[in-house]
Enzyme design. Structure first.
Site, mmCIF file in Angstrom:
data_model
loop_
_atom_site.group_PDB
_atom_site.id
_atom_site.type_symbol
_atom_site.label_atom_id
_atom_site.label_comp_id
_atom_site.label_asym_id
_atom_site.label_seq_id
_atom_site.Cartn_x
_atom_site.Cartn_y
_atom_site.Cartn_z
ATOM 1 N N HIS A 230 5.157 -0.900 -4.351
ATOM 2 C CA HIS A 230 4.479 -2.113 -3.864
ATOM 3 C C HIS A 230 3.237 -2.371 -4.686
ATOM 4 O O HIS A 230 2.579 -1.444 -5.148
ATOM 5 C CB HIS A 230 4.113 -1.990 -2.380
ATOM 6 C CG HIS A 230 3.366 -0.746 -2.023
ATOM 7 N ND1 HIS A 230 3.994 0.472 -1.855
ATOM 8 C CD2 HIS A 230 2.052 -0.525 -1.806
ATOM 9 C CE1 HIS A 230 3.096 1.390 -1.548
ATOM 10 N NE2 HIS A 230 1.908 0.823 -1.521
ATOM 11 N N HIS B 221 -0.473 -4.061 -4.381
ATOM 12 C CA HIS B 221 -1.511 -4.580 -3.494
ATOM 13 C C HIS B 221 -2.163 -5.763 -4.211
ATOM 14 O O HIS B 221 -2.580 -5.629 -5.370
ATOM 15 C CB HIS B 221 -2.610 -3.534 -3.268
ATOM 16 C CG HIS B 221 -2.159 -2.288 -2.580
ATOM 17 N ND1 HIS B 221 -2.381 -2.056 -1.242
ATOM 18 C CD2 HIS B 221 -1.511 -1.187 -3.043
ATOM 19 C CE1 HIS B 221 -1.905 -0.858 -0.908
ATOM 20 N NE2 HIS B 221 -1.365 -0.305 -1.985
HETATM 21 P P1 5GP Z 1 -0.216 2.847 -0.461
HETATM 22 O O1 5GP Z 1 -1.363 3.731 -0.066
HETATM 23 O O2 5GP Z 1 1.116 3.516 -0.229
HETATM 24 O O3 5GP Z 1 -0.371 2.293 -1.849
HETATM 25 O O4 5GP Z 1 -0.338 1.580 0.512
HETATM 26 C C1 5GP Z 1 0.393 1.416 1.674
HETATM 27 C C2 5GP Z 1 -0.169 0.209 2.400
HETATM 28 O O5 5GP Z 1 0.731 -0.146 3.417
HETATM 29 C C3 5GP Z 1 -1.522 0.465 3.064
HETATM 30 O O6 5GP Z 1 -2.494 -0.448 2.539
HETATM 31 C C4 5GP Z 1 -1.256 0.231 4.542
HETATM 32 O O7 5GP Z 1 -2.317 -0.422 5.211
HETATM 33 C C5 5GP Z 1 0.003 -0.611 4.526
HETATM 34 N N1 5GP Z 1 0.860 -0.417 5.672
HETATM 35 C C6 5GP Z 1 1.274 0.767 6.190
HETATM 36 N N2 5GP Z 1 2.077 0.568 7.251
HETATM 37 C C7 5GP Z 1 2.182 -0.771 7.399
HETATM 38 C C8 5GP Z 1 2.889 -1.583 8.348
HETATM 39 O O8 5GP Z 1 3.587 -1.114 9.252
HETATM 40 N N3 5GP Z 1 2.761 -2.927 8.208
HETATM 41 C C9 5GP Z 1 2.012 -3.484 7.211
HETATM 42 N N4 5GP Z 1 1.971 -4.814 7.163
HETATM 43 N N5 5GP Z 1 1.336 -2.745 6.308
HETATM 44 C C10 5GP Z 1 1.414 -1.401 6.397
#
Ligand code: 5GP
Length: 137
Positions: free
Chosen positions: A97, A99
């Site tokens: 993903h 951001h």
């Molecule tokens: P990572 O740390 O893996 O790069 O980012 C994962 C992102 O997913 C985090 O910013 C977190 O807030 C978001 N996230 C985790 N669970 C959910 C969810 O159930 N729904 C949404 N909309 N975002 C999520």
């Protein structure tokens, strides 16, 4: 099945801002800055080094559109586009993903970006050589 696949399958809710046949963009539930949006492929790939080139390219193009929409729609003054790979890099959800985070003058957010120094030019050159070897491999 990871949490993002559940969002793709509509098994859990999400606030979607963009969707096409292979890509989804939705609001991050824990925004670093309000408006923080995630861009994912509908099919799970992870990490970026294991993701097909065309999927990475498509994600980046959608992230670019979301960034433009945050500037136009939210009045953002700038945008951070970030992509984490691996626990050491802060990744939590194992589904590639991007951001897309809108930034506003004076929003008060500061990345903990502490620039360090190489011990010597030789140390930097050694690391550059290792990366070049990685590219050649
Ligand atoms: P990572 O740390 O893996 O790069 O980012 C994962 C992102 O997913 C985090 O910013 C977190 O807030 C978001 N996230 C985790 N669970 C959910 C969810 O159930 N729904 C949404 N909309 N975002 C999520």
């Amino acid at each position: 099945m990871n949490i993002f696949e559940k969002i793709v399958n509509r098994e859990i809710p999400a606030t979607i801002v963009y969707e096409d046949s292979d890509t989804l963009a939705f609001m991050d539930i824990g925004p670093v800055i309000k408006g923080h949006t995630l861009v994912i492929p509908k099919t799970c790939y992870d990490p970026v080094t294991e993701t097909p080139d065309e999927v990475v390219a498509k994600l980046m193009l959608v992230a670019k559109r979301i960034a433009a929409a945050q500037i136009k729609g939210l009045g953002a003054d700038g945008v951070n586009i970030i992509q984490n790979n691996g626990k050491a890099a802060g990744q939590v959800v194992p589904h590639i993903h991007f951001h897309v985070i809108p930034r506003f003058e004076g929003d008060g957010h500061h990345w903990n970006w502490a620039a360090k120094k190489y011990d010597s030019p030789a140390e930097m050159e050694k690391l550059a050589g290792q990366i070049r070897e990685g590219l050649a491999g």
